[in-house]
Design an enzyme around this catalytic site. Structure first.
Site, PDB file in Angstrom:
ATOM      1  N   VAL A  82      46.597 -19.283 175.830  1.00  0.00           N
ATOM      2  CA  VAL A  82      46.726 -18.416 174.661  1.00  0.00           C
ATOM      3  C   VAL A  82      45.574 -18.781 173.710  1.00  0.00           C
ATOM      4  O   VAL A  82      45.243 -19.954 173.538  1.00  0.00           O
ATOM      5  CB  VAL A  82      48.128 -18.528 174.010  1.00  0.00           C
ATOM      6  N   GLU A  83      44.926 -17.741 173.146  1.00  0.00           N
ATOM      7  CA  GLU A  83      43.860 -17.986 172.163  1.00  0.00           C
ATOM      8  C   GLU A  83      44.483 -17.918 170.770  1.00  0.00           C
ATOM      9  O   GLU A  83      45.142 -16.932 170.433  1.00  0.00           O
ATOM     10  CB  GLU A  83      42.761 -16.916 172.276  1.00  0.00           C
ATOM     11  N   VAL A  84      44.274 -18.958 169.980  1.00  0.00           N
ATOM     12  CA  VAL A  84      44.782 -18.985 168.600  1.00  0.00           C
ATOM     13  C   VAL A  84      43.577 -18.704 167.696  1.00  0.00           C
ATOM     14  O   VAL A  84      42.561 -19.389 167.787  1.00  0.00           O
ATOM     15  CB  VAL A  84      45.417 -20.350 168.263  1.00  0.00           C
TER      16      VAL A  84
END
Length: 709
Positions: A456-458
């Site tokens: 997941v990209e934050v």
């Protein structure tokens, strides 16, 4: 001497219980310095003249032995060093196997790699029925093979046909599966694990379990050849020769069966030493260390807030997946809001299907399915949203709609509620532009299918607070994801390096290269699926939304080939509507999917393979690598390590290459620049090597400094 990791307790009935408890560590791992400790504890037990036998048990709450300490292998300078490590491990296991009294392993929690090899050297194995209990030999995933006798003892214990897939894939077994295969002698509730093991010691030293008749026949020379040939064919079709450990495993197991145990152990140690030095193993180990480190890293100077209730906006494919990992993996109550009842039902169905699959595999009971489903609720308005600590938005990619969602959450929720947007292309700063509390807005970009993709990209924007960032990363980890923090720039990181790669594959297609030929070229290179099949999976319509945004931001190298418009005009969205690059009608063998010939007619091309697979792979991969180097240079990612993790976990960049940056370091900047220049002359300016690579050539630098390797 340090505190020993092995403690002996002699019981009144003359059974010794050895507790394995590595001081100051959460997990038990095997280290070379334990050898004298094990010898000492065995010698101590043997001082009892009436010794009946030994039980090995862990002092840790949730693991037996999680494997060998990988950094120990990393410190080896030569193949001989690594071979010596394997020999040392083999000698300890041989000493345990040769003891004149019964030794029983009482296993609870992870029993992997060297841990399982230790258990295999015992006379019997009892494991707990707990969900945490897992048995396996995952060395192949690090480009290695089991080096402490595992390749020899496992086939003898459970038969060749059962043992090979376990060693070749690194698959982990649950207690009941291990019992069924004969890997353990009994599986019991944890509360009676020790007493069951003691009862087994009292039965005395038994000879090796006799294999069932069928397995004994398969150990015979002719059948054995068939089993090995089949295993080789299956693994070749999966690995395309990219993983040298696989061939060595087959060779070493075969040596042991054909020339006897000592020749097998000899071959195992030698192969272990050589594999430890291969480029592939070094790359796979670097990924292992990187993903372990990134999971512990604090990305913000703030404590994460505790989360108790989560909201999800939108019940589509992404919303349903996000709700599912939040409830089922993180165990948090989730409320889904969708204006349509069908959206809410769709989201429920996603989790119900996942749980039903686990029920069929007997991993959970029907009552547990009900309990977990009870964590998910739905609404068509904002009822029940007042208590949400964090809301994840997964609505259509439309800026005005997303800004409206921010406003609605700000009016219906708490002042501290975090708004996390699962956008794949819109800047988070724009989504937060009209917010009253922009510090609570952040990007949280999942990949499809949500329950399977580990990344997941934050994405914090300029004014996201440290507490918002820390809390969002914490949630991603609870959901079982690897979180990488990326800058709020168009395309973020993963889609930005993916777009030029897919566009290049499209250009190859327009030049007349057949669809399967292009995809096969990249699968052979090491990707799990080819670029055109990937576009079918993601959705051609979804992919087409990202290119214009990137083109606007970064110029013509992101321009999508004209043909994309024609493909979309023909209502081809990919797998979801059964029309894309491939045929989806009633494919009996989905793995052997065929390209849709009508696409060639639509695009006015006559398919013919003119370029080699190597040339096609180089074109597509070089576009991706050049863009990755730009991303690091522009601080879209914080380090080469983050860029490698995100590419491997987000788009399946070949793990045995270690990620784009490690691969570029392997090739060297001069080689990269030469290749890009040659491609630029052939195919145009989009291949112009970026400044970061030109600088690396002038200054003779690498992406990883020697300290990070």
């Amino acid at each position: 001497m340090h505190d020993s990791a092995f403690h002996l307790h002699m019981r009144l009935d003359h059974i010794g219980v050895i507790t394995i408890d590595v001081p100051g560590e959460k997990m038990n791992t095997l280290k070379a310095e334990f050898v004298p400790q094990i010898q000492a504890v065995l010698a101590e037990a043997r001082r009892d003249p009436e010794l009946v036998g030994l039980v090995l048990i862990s002092g840790k709450r949730d693991n037996f032995i999680a494997g060998a300490d990988i950094s120990m292998i990393d410190r080896c300078q030569t193949a001989d060093d690594a071979e010596a490590l394997a020999r040392q491990g083999q000698e300890v296991m041989a000493a345990i196997a040769a003891l004149p009294f019964p030794v029983v392993a009482a296993i609870h929690g992870a029993c992997l790699g060297g841990g399982l090899e230790l258990a295999l050297a015992c006379d019997a194995r009892i494991c707990s029925l707990d969900d945490k209990t897992r048995l396996g030999l995952p060395e192949v995933q690090l480009g290695l093979l089991p080096g402490s006798g595992g390749t020899q003892r496992l086939p003898r214990l459970i038969g060749l046909q059962q043992a090979l897939p376990l060693i070749l894939t690194g698959k982990q077994l649950r207690a009941k599966q291990a019992l069924k295969l004969g890997l353990v002698d009994d599986a019991v509730p944890q509360s009676i694990l020790l007493e069951t093991a003691i009862a087994r010691v009292l039965k005395g030293k038994k000879t090796l379990r006799t294999l069932p008749c069928r397995d004994r026949l398969l150990q015979g020379p002719i059948a054995r050849q068939v089993v090995f040939a089949l295993a080789k064919r299956q693994t070749d079709s999966k690995t395309h020769g990219n993983y040298p450990a696989v061939a060595r495993i087959l060779q070493v197991v075969r040596t042991g069966l054909e020339q006897g145990s000592s020749a097998g152990h000899e071959a195992e140690a030698r192969a272990f030493g050589q594999l430890a030095m291969t480029r592939e193993s070094v790359a796979l180990r670097s990924l292992f260390f990187a993903s372990t480190a990134i999971k512990k890293e604090a990305f913000a100077d703030a404590e994460p807030r505790e989360l108790q209730h989560i909201g999800v906006l939108g019940g589509g494919l992404m919303g349903g997946g996000i709700a599912s990992v939040t409830a089922l993996n993180a165990g948090l109550p989730v409320r889904i809001r969708d204006i349509n009842l069908s959206g809410i039902n769709h989201a429920f169905q996603y989790s119900w299907d996942r749980l039903t699959q686990r029920l069929k595999r007997r991993q959970i009971k029907a009552a547990q399915r009900q309990q977990q489903m009870a964590l998910i609720s739905g609404t068509q308005d904002y009822q029940g949203f007042a208590r949400r600590d964090l809301v994840i938005e997964a609505v259509f990619e439309d800026l005005a709609l997303k800004q409206q969602m921010v406003a609605e959450i700000e009016s219906h929720c708490q002042p501290h509620t975090i708004f996390a947007s699962n956008t794949s292309s819109l800047p988070i700063g724009d989504i937060a532009a009209k917010a009253q509390r922009p510090e609570n807005v952040i990007g949280l970009h999942f990949f499809s299918p949500v329950d399977k993709m580990p990344l997941v990209e934050v994405v914090p924007h300029a004014t996201t607070s440290a507490a918002t960032l820390a809390t969002t990363v914490q949630l991603a980890r609870q959901q079982g994801k690897t979180a990488v923090v990326v800058a709020d720039k168009p395309g973020f990181y993963v889609n930005r390096i993916l777009a030029p790669y897919i566009n290049e594959a499209m250009r190859c297609l327009l030049e007349g290269e057949p669809i399967e030929h292009i995809d096969r070229a990249l699968v052979k290179f090491g990707f799990p699926v080819g670029p055109l099949q990937l576009l079918d999976e993601v959705g051609i319509d979804v992919g087409s939304k990202i290119s214009p945004i990137l083109q606007q931001a970064y110029g013509d190298r992101f321009s999508a080939p004209e043909a994309v418009a024609a493909i979309l005009a023909d209502d081809r969205k990919g797998r979801k509507n059964g029309k894309g690059f491939y045929l989806y009608q009633r494919a009996r063998f989905p793995m052997k999917r065929k390209a849709d010939p009508s696409l060639y007619t639509l695009l006015g091309i006559k398919p013919q393979a003119r370029q080699s697979e190597g040339q096609i792979a180089t074109r597509c991969v070089m576009m991706m690598l050049n863009e990755a180097a730009r991303c690091l240079n522009e601080a879209v990612i914080r380090s080469a390590r983050d860029g490698d993790i995100a590419a491997v976990f987000g788009i399946g960049f070949p793990p045995f290459l270690g990620g784009p940056f490690r691969y570029m370091d392997t090739l060297g900047a001069p080689e990269m620049v030469n290749t890009l220049n040659a491609l630029m002359q052939q195919h145009g300016d989009r291949f112009a090597p970026c400044d970061a690579l030109m600088t690396a050539v002038q200054e003779q630098t690498k992406f990883y400094t020697s300290a990070q390797i």
